[in-house]
Structure formats: C-alpha cells, structure tokens
Design a protein around this motif. Structure first.
Motif, PDB file in Angstrom:
ATOM      1  N   THR A  48       0.844  -1.191   0.000  1.00 28.50           N
ATOM      2  CA  THR A  48       0.000   0.000   0.000  1.00 28.50           C
ATOM      3  C   THR A  48       0.881   1.244   0.000  1.00 28.50           C
ATOM      4  N   ASN A  49       0.271   2.385  -0.228  1.00 26.43           N
ATOM      5  CA  ASN A  49       1.024   3.632  -0.273  1.00 26.43           C
ATOM      6  C   ASN A  49       1.661   3.941   1.081  1.00 26.43           C
ATOM      7  N   TYR A  50       0.982   3.570   2.146  1.00 25.51           N
ATOM      8  CA  TYR A  50       1.531   3.705   3.486  1.00 25.51           C
ATOM      9  C   TYR A  50       1.447   2.350   4.146  1.00 25.51           C
ATOM     10  N   TYR A  51       2.454   1.988   4.899  1.00 22.95           N
ATOM     11  CA  TYR A  51       2.377   0.714   5.592  1.00 22.95           C
ATOM     12  C   TYR A  51       2.864   0.885   7.017  1.00 22.95           C
ATOM     13  N   ASP A  52       2.311   0.086   7.878  1.00 24.66           N
ATOM     14  CA  ASP A  52       2.654   0.113   9.284  1.00 24.66           C
ATOM     15  C   ASP A  52       4.079  -0.400   9.448  1.00 24.66           C
ATOM     16  N   THR A  53       4.930   0.390  10.047  1.00 23.65           N
ATOM     17  CA  THR A  53       6.304  -0.045  10.251  1.00 23.65           C
ATOM     18  C   THR A  53       6.385  -0.931  11.486  1.00 23.65           C
ATOM     19  N   LEU A  54       7.462  -1.646  11.609  1.00 29.47           N
ATOM     20  CA  LEU A  54       7.651  -2.521  12.765  1.00 29.47           C
ATOM     21  C   LEU A  54       7.704  -1.739  14.070  1.00 29.47           C
ATOM     22  N   TYR A  55       8.049  -0.464  13.990  1.00 29.16           N
ATOM     23  CA  TYR A  55       8.235   0.337  15.192  1.00 29.16           C
ATOM     24  C   TYR A  55       7.072   1.285  15.429  1.00 29.16           C
ATOM     25  N   GLY A  56       5.946   1.038  14.761  1.00 26.06           N
ATOM     26  CA  GLY A  56       4.798   1.925  14.898  1.00 26.06           C
ATOM     27  C   GLY A  56       4.897   3.067  13.919  1.00 26.06           C
ATOM     28  N   GLY A  57       3.815   3.726  13.710  1.00 30.66           N
ATOM     29  CA  GLY A  57       3.794   4.821  12.755  1.00 30.66           C
ATOM     30  C   GLY A  57       3.695   4.294  11.341  1.00 30.66           C
ATOM     31  N   PHE A  58       3.753   5.205  10.410  1.00 32.66           N
ATOM     32  CA  PHE A  58       3.611   4.828   9.012  1.00 32.66           C
ATOM     33  C   PHE A  58       4.731   5.441   8.195  1.00 32.66           C
ATOM     34  N   SER A  59       5.045   4.787   7.100  1.00 35.51           N
ATOM     35  CA  SER A  59       6.130   5.228   6.238  1.00 35.51           C
ATOM     36  C   SER A  59       5.593   5.404   4.824  1.00 35.51           C
ATOM     37  N   VAL A  60       5.948   6.489   4.177  1.00 29.94           N
ATOM     38  CA  VAL A  60       5.559   6.681   2.784  1.00 29.94           C
ATOM     39  C   VAL A  60       6.223   5.596   1.960  1.00 29.94           C
ATOM     40  N   ASN A  61       5.466   4.988   1.082  1.00 28.21           N
ATOM     41  CA  ASN A  61       5.892   3.763   0.428  1.00 28.21           C
ATOM     42  C   ASN A  61       6.266   3.927  -1.037  1.00 28.21           C
ATOM     43  N   ASP A  62       6.332   5.134  -1.532  1.00 22.10           N
ATOM     44  CA  ASP A  62       6.615   5.337  -2.955  1.00 22.10           C
ATOM     45  C   ASP A  62       7.971   4.772  -3.359  1.00 22.10           C
ATOM     46  N   VAL A  63       8.955   4.910  -2.508  1.00 27.75           N
ATOM     47  CA  VAL A  63      10.298   4.394  -2.809  1.00 27.75           C
ATOM     48  C   VAL A  63      10.253   2.873  -2.929  1.00 27.75           C
ATOM     49  N   LYS A 100      -4.294  -2.570  -2.824  1.00 26.14           N
ATOM     50  CA  LYS A 100      -5.551  -2.073  -2.259  1.00 26.14           C
ATOM     51  C   LYS A 100      -5.540  -2.315  -0.750  1.00 26.14           C
ATOM     52  N   ASN A 101      -5.958  -1.327  -0.002  1.00 30.20           N
ATOM     53  CA  ASN A 101      -5.963  -1.433   1.462  1.00 30.20           C
ATOM     54  C   ASN A 101      -6.770  -2.631   1.950  1.00 30.20           C
ATOM     55  N   GLU A 102      -7.807  -3.009   1.223  1.00 32.53           N
ATOM     56  CA  GLU A 102      -8.673  -4.123   1.654  1.00 32.53           C
ATOM     57  C   GLU A 102      -7.964  -5.477   1.616  1.00 32.53           C
ATOM     58  N   TYR A 103      -6.772  -5.547   0.975  1.00 34.19           N
ATOM     59  CA  TYR A 103      -6.049  -6.806   0.856  1.00 34.19           C
ATOM     60  C   TYR A 103      -4.904  -6.941   1.848  1.00 34.19           C
ATOM     61  N   SER A 104      -4.805  -6.010   2.801  1.00 31.46           N
ATOM     62  CA  SER A 104      -3.707  -6.066   3.765  1.00 31.46           C
ATOM     63  C   SER A 104      -4.131  -5.412   5.076  1.00 31.46           C
ATOM     64  N   ASP A 106      -1.533  -4.452   7.262  1.00 28.43           N
ATOM     65  CA  ASP A 106      -0.421  -3.567   7.607  1.00 28.43           C
ATOM     66  C   ASP A 106       0.217  -2.903   6.395  1.00 28.43           C
ATOM     67  N   GLY A 107      -0.317  -3.142   5.213  1.00 21.88           N
ATOM     68  CA  GLY A 107       0.197  -2.497   4.010  1.00 21.88           C
ATOM     69  C   GLY A 107       1.272  -3.269   3.281  1.00 21.88           C
ATOM     70  N   GLY A 114      -6.644 -10.809   0.356  1.00 21.03           N
ATOM     71  CA  GLY A 114      -5.499 -10.676  -0.542  1.00 21.03           C
ATOM     72  C   GLY A 114      -5.019 -12.019  -1.060  1.00 21.03           C
ATOM     73  N   TYR A 115      -4.985 -13.007  -0.183  1.00 20.97           N
ATOM     74  CA  TYR A 115      -4.578 -14.348  -0.605  1.00 20.97           C
ATOM     75  C   TYR A 115      -5.574 -14.941  -1.594  1.00 20.97           C
ATOM     76  N   LYS A 116      -6.851 -14.636  -1.415  1.00 18.83           N
ATOM     77  CA  LYS A 116      -7.860 -15.117  -2.368  1.00 18.83           C
ATOM     78  C   LYS A 116      -7.607 -14.518  -3.757  1.00 18.83           C
ATOM     79  N   GLN A 117      -7.246 -13.253  -3.809  1.00 15.60           N
ATOM     80  CA  GLN A 117      -6.936 -12.612  -5.093  1.00 15.60           C
ATOM     81  C   GLN A 117      -5.686 -13.226  -5.716  1.00 15.60           C
ATOM     82  N   TRP A 118      -4.699 -13.496  -4.898  1.00  9.61           N
ATOM     83  CA  TRP A 118      -3.462 -14.126  -5.368  1.00  9.61           C
ATOM     84  C   TRP A 118      -3.802 -15.488  -5.976  1.00  9.61           C
TER      85      TRP A 118
END
Length: 135
Positions: A48-63, A100-104, A106-107, A114-118
């Motif tokens: 996802t564009n943002y995902y939950d990091t292991l340490y809490g908070g969110f990280s921009v995911n474009d990179v 899509k956020n609905e498939y995860s 934590d992002g 998500g596994y069903k789509q896979w």
C-alpha cells in the motif's frame, strides 16, 4: 511438479540493491533447474502507499513501490531469457500502483482477501496455460 517463486519484497523493503536481489534469484533458479522442475516466477508483491512499520507509525511507500517495479522489470527479462513463465499478480491486487488497502492489514502482508486474489491469479494463469495446449 511446478514451483511458483515469489521473492523480492523483503529485499526491496530492506534496501538491498536490485542487482544483488537478481543475482540471488538467479542462484535460486539455477538450483531449481538442476531438478528439471517447471518454474513460474511471480511478480514482487505490491504494497500500500503507506504501511505500518515494525516500530509503529507509518512510512511513505513510494520508494518501495519504485524498487518493486524495477525488480519486476528485471524478473520479466529473466523469465524471457530463461524461458520461464512470468505471472504478474499486481493487476489482481492493486489500484493504480499500490496494493488495495482491503487486501492487507499492515500495508505489506496480505490478509485472507489478498490471498484469495493471489489464488485467483494463479488459477487463471493455469487455466490459460491449459487452454494453450493443443491436442
């Protein structure tokens, strides 16, 4: 026997250089080829564009998305060169460039939906592969 290989998202997440990731994937392929097993290489999982990091908070995911896209382009080339099938699962899981956020939850990791789509991607690929066989 068929092996579906999906690797690369952890390397992308951990900032491993793409060339090193591809070198390692080639080594995996060499090992599998020794046993004459059919190999289907799957695209790197989207995030996802943002995902939950292991340490809490969110990280921009474009990179991470750009790294994943680079790996996928290289994987497609690898498949052409080695005569493997490439299964691009991204169209089954993404909206635009991102998972899509609905498939995860934590992002970065798939949930049940998500596994069903896979699985849908794998089943459709197998169906197409079977239809290509002519008697």
């Amino acid at each position: 026997t068929v092996i579906y290989l999906m690797v690369g998202i952890n390397d992308a997440h951990n900032n491993i250089p793409v060339e090193l990731t591809l070198k390692n994937i080639n080594s995996i392929c060499d090992s599998i080829d020794k046993y004459k097993i059919e190999l289907i290489v799957q695209s790197v999982l989207p995030t996802t564009n943002y995902y939950d990091t292991l340490y809490g908070g969110f990280s921009v995911n474009d990179v991470l998305e750009r790294r994943s896209r680079r790996i996928n382009l290289k994987l497609e080339s690898l498949c052409k060169r080695r005569n493997y099938q490439f299964l691009n699962i991204r169209p089954y899981l993404t909206e635009g460039r991102f998972l899509k956020n609905e498939y995860s939850t934590d992002g970065i990791h798939l949930n049940f939906a998500g596994y069903k789509q896979w699985m849908k991607a794998v089943v459709e690929q197998q169906k197409t592969k079977t239809e290509d066989v002519r008697f």
